[in-house]
Scaffold this motif. Sequence first.
Motif: not given
Length: 71
Positions: A44-70
Amino acid sequence: MPLEEQLDQAKQALTIAIKKKMLEKGWSQAEIADTLQLNRGVVSRAINGDANPQSVETRRKIYKILGMEGE
């Protein structure tokens, strides 16, 4: 526009983009959390734009799952 306001708008745009893609793909936050073996709060924190390193890494994983890379 003040910098903090720009940051808030960027976070909102990020959240909207991720949630739209989640709807398109049929994923819930709970399913993403389960797939990534993460706490739902972390996702939830990652999706809502939190800037801590864990959230950034989680967003990268979410982008991959959702096909949002690039995007």
